[in-house]
Design a protein around this motif. Structure first.
Motif, PDB file in Angstrom:
ATOM      1  N   LEU A 115       0.832  -1.206   0.000  1.00 29.39           N
ATOM      2  CA  LEU A 115       0.000   0.000   0.000  1.00 29.39           C
ATOM      3  C   LEU A 115       0.868   1.259   0.000  1.00 29.39           C
ATOM      4  O   LEU A 115       0.548   2.243  -0.670  1.00 29.39           O
ATOM      5  N   THR A 116       1.971   1.212   0.742  1.00 29.61           N
ATOM      6  CA  THR A 116       2.899   2.340   0.766  1.00 29.61           C
ATOM      7  C   THR A 116       3.551   2.527  -0.594  1.00 29.61           C
ATOM      8  O   THR A 116       3.750   3.661  -1.059  1.00 29.61           O
ATOM      9  N   LYS A 117       3.899   1.424  -1.230  1.00 30.61           N
ATOM     10  CA  LYS A 117       4.476   1.494  -2.576  1.00 30.61           C
ATOM     11  C   LYS A 117       3.561   2.270  -3.508  1.00 30.61           C
ATOM     12  O   LYS A 117       3.976   3.241  -4.159  1.00 30.61           O
ATOM     13  N   ILE A 118       2.319   1.842  -3.596  1.00 30.10           N
ATOM     14  CA  ILE A 118       1.367   2.446  -4.525  1.00 30.10           C
ATOM     15  C   ILE A 118       1.100   3.900  -4.170  1.00 30.10           C
ATOM     16  O   ILE A 118       1.071   4.776  -5.038  1.00 30.10           O
ATOM     17  N   SER A 119       0.920   4.179  -2.883  1.00 26.18           N
ATOM     18  CA  SER A 119       0.636   5.539  -2.436  1.00 26.18           C
ATOM     19  C   SER A 119       1.783   6.488  -2.778  1.00 26.18           C
ATOM     20  O   SER A 119       1.561   7.586  -3.311  1.00 26.18           O
TER      21      SER A 119
END
Length: 231
Positions: A115-119
């Protein structure tokens, strides 16, 4: 206007603590690991008492950004840290914003959390797009977004953005009013050649590889282009 894109050990000759604009331009395209590490070490040793020095913060941010493109551990996070400080102190510097956006996507790349990657990638993309919208003719800003978009996974659909950026860069580097370093021209021509090669337009691809060789035969891009021209 003379735009310098000097790669390699030349950066090591920078006289401290004089930070002229020429030196910043030298740093833009520096992607040699040892030179980047030496530069960072020298500047970080001097910045402790100058934490509000925008030029030094920007230069350190760019140096760590370029280190992050080489996938040096921890470089993307350090790049974001310095560029955020520079951006806070100089919010209208779109070059800082472009590099910060690119570094943010690489911090997402380096994160273990999906989720951090995408955000972070989406956040970084937005920052780069805003910087290009405000400074569409700035070569440094365009190059940052073009190369970053080229490296992002297909799921982010940025390859066409990269192609358009390199095509626009071509219109900039051939302007007779600008004295562009040969290595910049070679990189732009090489990347366009690779796009046309992937699209199956071999004749056009070879034309651009030849342009890259003619622009700077001894550069990384000239040598790569020469190999691409081999039977």
């Amino acid at each position: 206007m003379r735009i310098l894109w000097i790669i390699g050990a030349a950066i090591l000759s920078i006289a401290m603590p004089c930070y002229a604009e020429l030196e910043l331009q030298q740093l833009y395209g520096l992607r040699e690991k040892a030179a980047l590490q030496e530069f960072v070490q020298q500047v970080e040793n001097r910045i402790k008492s100058h934490s509000s020095d925008i030029k030094k913060l920007k230069m350190l941010g760019i140096a760590y950004h370029n280190s992050a493109t080489l996938k040096i551990k921890g470089a993307s996070r350090k790049a974001v840290s310095y560029l955020q400080k520079a951006h806070f102190l100089s919010p209208n510097d779109d070059e800082v914003q472009a590099y910060l956006g690119s570094a943010t996507t690489m911090m997402g790349r380096d994160s273990w959390n999906v989720l951090t990657k995408i955000s972070n990638v989406n956040k970084g993309i937005k920052m780069m797009d805003q910087a290009v919208a405000r400074l569409p003719e700035n070569i440094a800003v365009r190059m940052v977004r073009a190369n970053n978009s080229l490296d992002l996974p297909e799921s982010f659909h940025r390859k066409e953005i990269a192609k358009k950026d390199f095509q626009h860069l071509e219109t900039l580097i051939i302007k007779p009013s600008l004295d562009i370093e040969p290595d910049i021209k070679a990189e732009v021509f090489y990347q366009l050649g690779k796009f046309y090669q992937r699209e199956g337009n071999i004749l056009l691809a070879r034309e651009y590889f030849k342009k890259a060789v003619n622009a700077s035969s001894n550069s990384q891009w000239g040598k790569e282009s020469a190999r691409s021209l081999e039977p």
